[in-house]
Design a protein around this motif. Structure first.
Motif, PDB file in Angstrom:
ATOM      1  N   TRP A 109      77.646  46.869  49.005  1.00  0.00           N
ATOM      2  CA  TRP A 109      78.946  47.495  48.754  1.00  0.00           C
ATOM      3  C   TRP A 109      78.836  49.015  48.789  1.00  0.00           C
ATOM      4  O   TRP A 109      79.623  49.680  49.448  1.00  0.00           O
ATOM      5  CB  TRP A 109      79.492  47.072  47.384  1.00  0.00           C
ATOM      6  CG  TRP A 109      79.759  45.617  47.268  1.00  0.00           C
ATOM      7  CD1 TRP A 109      78.990  44.683  46.626  1.00  0.00           C
ATOM      8  CD2 TRP A 109      80.838  44.883  47.850  1.00  0.00           C
ATOM      9  NE1 TRP A 109      79.538  43.440  46.757  1.00  0.00           N
ATOM     10  CE2 TRP A 109      80.669  43.529  47.495  1.00  0.00           C
ATOM     11  CE3 TRP A 109      81.933  45.250  48.627  1.00  0.00           C
ATOM     12  CZ2 TRP A 109      81.555  42.534  47.904  1.00  0.00           C
ATOM     13  CZ3 TRP A 109      82.812  44.259  49.022  1.00  0.00           C
ATOM     14  CH2 TRP A 109      82.626  42.924  48.662  1.00  0.00           C
ATOM     15  N   CYS A 110      77.882  49.590  48.073  1.00  0.00           N
ATOM     16  CA  CYS A 110      77.856  51.041  47.839  1.00  0.00           C
ATOM     17  C   CYS A 110      76.975  51.816  48.806  1.00  0.00           C
ATOM     18  O   CYS A 110      77.011  53.042  48.807  1.00  0.00           O
ATOM     19  CB  CYS A 110      77.383  51.340  46.417  1.00  0.00           C
ATOM     20  SG  CYS A 110      78.397  50.573  45.162  1.00  0.00           S
ATOM     21  N   GLY A 111      76.154  51.140  49.576  1.00  0.00           N
ATOM     22  CA  GLY A 111      75.242  51.850  50.458  1.00  0.00           C
ATOM     23  C   GLY A 111      73.917  52.128  49.782  1.00  0.00           C
ATOM     24  O   GLY A 111      73.648  51.633  48.688  1.00  0.00           O
ATOM     25  N   PRO A 112      73.056  52.916  50.435  1.00  0.00           N
ATOM     26  CA  PRO A 112      71.699  53.122  49.911  1.00  0.00           C
ATOM     27  C   PRO A 112      71.686  53.884  48.593  1.00  0.00           C
ATOM     28  O   PRO A 112      72.317  54.936  48.477  1.00  0.00           O
ATOM     29  CB  PRO A 112      70.997  53.923  51.011  1.00  0.00           C
ATOM     30  CG  PRO A 112      72.018  54.282  52.014  1.00  0.00           C
ATOM     31  CD  PRO A 112      73.302  53.613  51.687  1.00  0.00           C
ATOM     32  N   ARG A 113      70.993  53.342  47.621  1.00  0.00           N
ATOM     33  CA  ARG A 113      70.883  53.968  46.304  1.00  0.00           C
ATOM     34  C   ARG A 113      69.453  53.821  45.793  1.00  0.00           C
ATOM     35  O   ARG A 113      68.716  52.940  46.215  1.00  0.00           O
ATOM     36  CB  ARG A 113      71.836  53.294  45.298  1.00  0.00           C
ATOM     37  CG  ARG A 113      73.307  53.427  45.628  1.00  0.00           C
ATOM     38  CD  ARG A 113      73.773  54.851  45.556  1.00  0.00           C
ATOM     39  NE  ARG A 113      75.193  54.983  45.832  1.00  0.00           N
ATOM     40  CZ  ARG A 113      76.130  54.907  44.891  1.00  0.00           C
ATOM     41  NH1 ARG A 113      75.808  54.684  43.641  1.00  0.00           N
ATOM     42  NH2 ARG A 113      77.393  55.056  45.208  1.00  0.00           N
TER      43      ARG A 113
ATOM     44  N   GLY B  71      75.897  50.894  39.352  1.00  0.00           N
ATOM     45  CA  GLY B  71      76.919  51.213  40.341  1.00  0.00           C
ATOM     46  C   GLY B  71      78.060  50.225  40.253  1.00  0.00           C
ATOM     47  O   GLY B  71      78.749  50.169  39.236  1.00  0.00           O
ATOM     48  N   CYS B  72      78.217  49.391  41.293  1.00  0.00           N
ATOM     49  CA  CYS B  72      79.348  48.477  41.333  1.00  0.00           C
ATOM     50  C   CYS B  72      79.118  47.237  40.476  1.00  0.00           C
ATOM     51  O   CYS B  72      80.019  46.431  40.325  1.00  0.00           O
ATOM     52  CB  CYS B  72      79.646  48.078  42.781  1.00  0.00           C
ATOM     53  SG  CYS B  72      78.274  47.257  43.607  1.00  0.00           S
TER      54      CYS B  72
END
Lengths: 92, 210
Positions: free
Chosen positions: A8-12, A62-63
């Motif tokens: 969902w949020c991309g690279p973290r 995050g999400c």
């Protein structure tokens, strides 16, 4: 630190994630019918491969969604990420 | 028994230090608290009828693209998850906003929760605000990847925050942080901004370099 691509949020950063162990461990259809040994195998026995390993991760900071990732346990390379309910991608 | 329980912001005691840091940096970084914004957590199916009802009630659509925010009519809708948003409104409107949303979703499958007391809100703006936040955030805050309309939930100095870029002219961010972490984060921001508030920093014209 691993860089994990949340679907969902991309690279973290890895610090934002929680680890949930091996993915695709089905809950027994009729748990009461299992012997103690079969129940223990369901609860405690997991694969320990050297190479691609499908596992569950949660983007806790995050999400807050759970998702699956295929990680090479030898190199820590994330080979694929996919959302819950999606089939495990074929890793060549 | 007290009729009214006085509200205390965990950032209430920082106003003078924020103002001093803002002055000391010559405006390169501006720190302030946005006191008590209304915050409503909304959970619903973005493809279902409840999403349309909320859009009509608020006048803005809930964003479906991850890590984005939509603003309009004094409200902001921040994406928190594929079926979760935070609607932020002006201080004192939480009850009204919650009942508007509740009325809109009606009997549809949705959850509307007032979470205004959960987080405190910091305003970080000024030409050096991206540099200041980058001391503690791993995300790329360059306007190219984190410009107006972007929002993210991430770690700032190991504290979980919701970060959103303001639409106004010039760099500026809202940092929403859990109230129990707000004091820590305020102290951290003041410490991290010492680079820009050092004597002579503003006089050297560094603040105008971006």
């Amino acid at each position: 630190m691993l860089l994990i691509p949340c679907p969902w949020c991309g690279p973290r950063d890895e610090a934002e994630f929680g680890y949930g162990g091996q993915a695709h461990v089905p809950y027994p259809e009729d748990p009461t019918a299992l012997t103690d040994e079969e129940w223990a195998r369901y609860l405690f026995f997991r694969n320990n491969p050297k190479g691609p390993h499908p596992e569950r991760w949660c983007h806790a900071a995050g999400c807050r969604r759970w998702f699956n990732a295929v990680r090479n346990t030898a190199t820590n390379e994330i080979l694929a990420v996919y959302r819950v309910g999606e089939p495990r991608p074929v890793i060549v | 028994m007290a009729e009214h329980i006085a509200r205390h912001s965990p950032l209430g005691g920082f106003a003078a230090r924020f103002a001093a840091a803002t002055r000391g940096s010559g405006g390169a970084v501006r720190l302030a608290e946005l006191p008590y914004p209304a915050q409503i957590n909304v959970r619903l199916d973005p493809k279902g009828p409840a999403a349309d009802a909320v859009r009509l009630a608020l006048g803005i659509a809930l964003p479906v693209e991850p890590n984005t925010a939509v603003r309009g009519g004094g409200l902001a809708a921040l994406w928190l998850g594929p079926d979760e948003w935070l609607v932020v409104g002006p201080a004192g409107t939480a009850g009204d906003l919650e009942s508007r949303l509740r009325g809109a979703v009606g009997a549809y499958h949705a959850a509307v929760t007032d979470v205004s007391a959960q987080r405190s809100t910091l305003l970080v703006s000024g030409p050096r605000s991206r540099d200041l936040l980058s001391h503690g955030i791993a995300l790329d805050l360059h306007p190219r990847s984190f410009g107006a309309g972007r929002c993210a939930q991430t770690m700032l100095a190991r504290a979980q925050v919701i970060l959103t870029a303001r639409d106004e002219r010039g760099p500026g961010f809202w940092v929403l942080v859990r109230s129990s972490f707000a004091g820590y984060l305020a102290q951290w921001l003041l410490d991290a901004s010492s680079e820009y508030t050092a004597p002579g920093y503003a006089a050297q014209g560094c603040s105008a370099s971006q």
